[in-house]
Design an enzyme around this catalytic site. Structure first.
Site, PDB file in Angstrom:
ATOM      1  N   ASP A  65       0.751  -1.179  -0.040  1.00 43.22           N
ATOM      2  CA  ASP A  65      -0.022  -0.135  -0.087  1.00 43.22           C
ATOM      3  C   ASP A  65       1.001   1.234  -0.041  1.00 43.22           C
ATOM      4  O   ASP A  65       2.077   1.062   0.199  1.00 43.22           O
ATOM      5  CB  ASP A  65      -1.014   0.197   1.071  1.00 43.22           C
ATOM      6  CG  ASP A  65      -0.311  -0.585   2.449  1.00 43.22           C
ATOM      7  OD1 ASP A  65       0.626  -0.411   2.652  1.00 43.22           O
ATOM      8  OD2 ASP A  65      -1.134  -1.087   3.525  1.00 43.22           O
ATOM      9  N   ASP A 134      -7.888  -2.996  13.976  1.00 43.85           N
ATOM     10  CA  ASP A 134      -9.577  -2.893  13.798  1.00 43.85           C
ATOM     11  C   ASP A 134      -9.608  -4.077  12.648  1.00 43.85           C
ATOM     12  O   ASP A 134     -10.528  -4.280  12.028  1.00 43.85           O
ATOM     13  CB  ASP A 134      -9.856  -1.750  13.051  1.00 43.85           C
ATOM     14  CG  ASP A 134      -9.224  -1.561  11.782  1.00 43.85           C
ATOM     15  OD1 ASP A 134      -8.235  -2.173  11.409  1.00 43.85           O
ATOM     16  OD2 ASP A 134      -9.501  -0.373  11.218  1.00 43.85           O
ATOM     17  N   HIS A 136      -7.878  -4.547   9.834  1.00 43.58           N
ATOM     18  CA  HIS A 136      -7.503  -4.587   8.582  1.00 43.58           C
ATOM     19  C   HIS A 136      -6.104  -5.075   8.260  1.00 43.58           C
ATOM     20  O   HIS A 136      -5.120  -5.586   8.881  1.00 43.58           O
ATOM     21  CB  HIS A 136      -7.155  -3.062   8.048  1.00 43.58           C
ATOM     22  CG  HIS A 136      -5.993  -2.231   8.845  1.00 43.58           C
ATOM     23  ND1 HIS A 136      -6.179  -1.077   9.583  1.00 43.58           N
ATOM     24  CD2 HIS A 136      -4.643  -2.652   8.655  1.00 43.58           C
ATOM     25  CE1 HIS A 136      -4.998  -0.780   9.970  1.00 43.58           C
ATOM     26  NE2 HIS A 136      -3.969  -1.589   9.429  1.00 43.58           N
ATOM     27  N   GLU A 141      -9.899  -1.493   5.366  1.00 48.61           N
ATOM     28  CA  GLU A 141     -10.533  -1.327   6.481  1.00 48.61           C
ATOM     29  C   GLU A 141     -11.591  -2.200   6.720  1.00 48.61           C
ATOM     30  O   GLU A 141     -12.411  -2.516   5.418  1.00 48.61           O
ATOM     31  CB  GLU A 141     -10.726   0.012   6.597  1.00 48.61           C
ATOM     32  CG  GLU A 141      -9.566   1.042   6.630  1.00 48.61           C
ATOM     33  CD  GLU A 141      -8.666   1.106   7.936  1.00 48.61           C
ATOM     34  OE1 GLU A 141      -8.839  -0.047   8.589  1.00 48.61           O
ATOM     35  OE2 GLU A 141      -8.042   2.181   8.193  1.00 48.61           O
TER      36      GLU A 141
HETATM   37  C1  F6R Z   1       1.272  -1.800   6.270  1.00 52.90           C
HETATM   38  C2  F6R Z   1      -0.032  -2.287   6.324  1.00 52.90           C
HETATM   39  C3  F6R Z   1      -0.830  -2.239   7.410  1.00 52.90           C
HETATM   40  C4  F6R Z   1       0.025  -2.798   8.576  1.00 52.90           C
HETATM   41  C5  F6R Z   1      -0.851  -2.678   9.788  1.00 52.90           C
HETATM   42  C6  F6R Z   1       0.026  -2.898  11.141  1.00 52.90           C
HETATM   43  O1  F6R Z   1       1.881  -1.716   4.828  1.00 52.90           O
HETATM   44  O2  F6R Z   1      -0.460  -2.559   5.198  1.00 52.90           O
HETATM   45  O3  F6R Z   1      -1.818  -3.222   7.184  1.00 52.90           O
HETATM   46  O4  F6R Z   1       0.589  -3.936   8.530  1.00 52.90           O
HETATM   47  O5  F6R Z   1      -1.562  -1.353  10.157  1.00 52.90           O
HETATM   48  O6  F6R Z   1       0.703  -2.105  11.412  1.00 52.90           O
HETATM   49  P1  F6R Z   1       1.889  -2.236  12.593  1.00 52.90           P
HETATM   50  O7  F6R Z   1       2.841  -3.250  12.156  1.00 52.90           O
HETATM   51  O8  F6R Z   1       2.762  -1.009  12.618  1.00 52.90           O
HETATM   52  O9  F6R Z   1       1.030  -2.582  14.197  1.00 52.90           O
END
Ligand code: F6R
Length: 258
Positions: A65, A134, A136, A141
């Site tokens: 992303d 959440d 995702h 989301e």
């Molecule tokens: C990052 C991404 C997000 C993260 C998620 C967890 O490229 O796609 O889905 O993997 O927000 O983030 P952390 O690892 O910072 O808790």
């Protein structure tokens, strides 16, 4: 879905690095996530590369992303982040690290182009995933279509607040992103999701033991024929069948591999 429970975040990183190292040896196409969780795995892979134990020279990488409105050079763009945390330190050229174009005038066209580029590269062999509090994955989301392609999404307030730590203020976190869709992610050959810390325990329980539902986008791993979830004890704390997952791993036949 295989669930590997490790005592701490450092052993999650080791187990995940073992899997990625096998794919790198085969010149695989890697799907890379940013965020805090995989950083320890990236450090471990860099260390193995520097010791001459592995090479990424035949691999290429697609990011999950990107923020809309941040140029690649912005220090918080996901391209800049993955470069700083991983790809700059190994033998994979910037030209072989692909990310959705967050500066495109037409984000949906950029999403379609990204899915096409992934398909033309022969698909992603192994996709690294983190999970949001959440539920995702990527930036899909709650409520995301289970078959979505790469497209624009609007971040949830909880994600904006979770990610504000990387910016000067919450207001600086972009509201819109381009993310591989749940359909795009599902086409990866092997999905490997990492989660550490007690703030992920609810999301891990929901994705592994809750219903398959757009409310928990990570639950699409339940549909995938080859999904590995690697968690530490803290993130595994709300799994009802943790003992069974340990039993499965202890009795894993040698021929099964990763
Ligand atoms: C990052 C991404 C997000 C993260 C998620 C967890 O490229 O796609 O889905 O993997 O927000 O983030 P952390 O690892 O910072 O808790």
């Amino acid at each position: 879905m295989e669930i590997l429970i490790r005592p701490d975040a450092a052993s999650v990183a080791q187990a995940a690095a073992d899997i990625i190292a096998d794919y790198a040896d085969r010149g695989a196409t890697l799907g890379l996530a940013t965020g805090s969780t995989p950083v320890a795995m990236y450090k471990e892979l860099i260390a193995r590369y520097q010791r001459g134990e592995l090479s990424f020279s035949q691999s290429q990488a697609f990011l999950l992303d990107e923020y809309i409105g941040l140029p690649r050079e912005h220090e918080q763009s996901y391209f800049a982040t993955i470069r700083r945390e991983f790809t700059y330190h190994i033998d994979i050229d910037d030209a072989r690290v692909y990310s959705p174009d967050g500066m495109a005038a037409h984000p949906d066209d950029a999403g379609l182009a990204y899915d096409k580029a992934i398909a033309e590269a022969g698909g992603i062999d192994v996709q690294v995933l983190g999970v949001g509090t959440d539920g995702h994955i990527g930036f899909n989301e709650p409520g995301s279509s289970l078959s979505s392609g790469t497209r624009m999404k609007t971040l949830h307030a909880s994600t904006i607040s979770d990610n504000a730590r990387f910016f000067e203020s919450t207001q600086d976190v972009p509201v819109h992103v381009l993310t591989q869709g749940l359909g795009t992610i599902s086409r990866g050959g092997h999905l490997m999701l990492l989660a550490t810390g007690d703030n992920k325990a609810d999301a891990v329980a929901a994705l592994a033991e809750g219903p398959l539902s757009a409310i928990c986008p990570a639950s699409i791993l339940q549909l995938h024929p080859h999904a590995t979830v690697i968690v530490d004890e803290a993130a595994a704390a709300r799994l009802k069948h943790a003992d069974y997952y340990h039993f499965v791993e202890a009795n894993k036949p040698g021929w099964q591999g990763h």
